[in-house]
Design an enzyme around this catalytic site. Sequence first.
Site, PDB file in Angstrom:
ATOM      1  N   LYS A 266      13.251  -8.931  16.210  1.00 45.32           N
ATOM      2  CA  LYS A 266      13.387 -10.487  16.316  1.00 45.32           C
ATOM      3  C   LYS A 266      12.513 -11.219  15.498  1.00 45.32           C
ATOM      4  CE  LYS A 266      14.788  -9.988  21.225  1.00 45.32           C
ATOM      5  NZ  LYS A 266      14.509  -9.954  22.694  1.00 45.32           N
TER       6      LYS A 266
ATOM      7  N   ASN B  62       0.843  -1.357   0.061  1.00 49.70           N
ATOM      8  CA  ASN B  62      -0.056  -0.083   0.064  1.00 49.70           C
ATOM      9  C   ASN B  62       0.957   1.300   0.061  1.00 49.70           C
ATOM     10  OD1 ASN B  62      -2.332   1.756   0.349  1.00 49.70           O
ATOM     11  ND2 ASN B  62      -3.395   0.063   1.246  1.00 49.70           N
TER      12      ASN B  62
ATOM     13  N   HIS C 246      23.964   0.488  11.417  1.00 47.00           N
ATOM     14  CA  HIS C 246      25.204   1.289  11.789  1.00 47.00           C
ATOM     15  C   HIS C 246      25.971   0.639  13.186  1.00 47.00           C
ATOM     16  CE1 HIS C 246      24.105   4.281   8.652  1.00 47.00           C
ATOM     17  NE2 HIS C 246      22.980   4.164   9.343  1.00 47.00           N
TER      18      HIS C 246
END
Length: 193
Positions: free
Chosen positions: A166, A85, A115
Amino acid sequence: MQTLTEKEKMLSGEYYFPSNKVLQQDRAKAKAVCQQFNLAPESANKSALRALQGLFAASPNSWIEPTFYCDYGYNIHMGRNFYANHNVVILDAAPVTFGDDVMLAPGVLISTASHPLDAKRRNKGLETAKPITIGNSVWIGMGAKILDGVTIGDNAVIAAGALVNKDVPANTVVAGVPAVVIRQIENEDTISV
């Protein structure tokens, strides 16, 4: 011993410099195609979508609503019947693999890039990227964020606004920041069509 290019480092999950000229050119190409797609009038939507799909590794029967952004495109692998969408962003420095029948609600952000925690490396401009894999028949709700290295199992539902950092088991609903399993998807949740 052969020295890896920055692109090879990126694709292998090592630290790399995204400021590398080749990677900058790859991103510029993807951004130009995304811009063309996002600015196309409704009457030209199908041809603009074909141009956008040309960036991806595979996109059979996919449909994407504008606006859409990605970093490279060539690391995005879509299964059959993919739907995104409005206002979806996929930062694909590593592979992002979608199974069949995946739906993304408005405002979904998927990011393979990260990073370093070490300030010296981070200040040099280094980053890493880890693949994201999304199984079959997954629904990702509005504004959800999927972070690097995550695998989402088949038939999972990611609630609106969730931050997924996770792995998500198959046949579960996850919600929250960070996302946690709030319930299993049971047989009584399904109907015959």
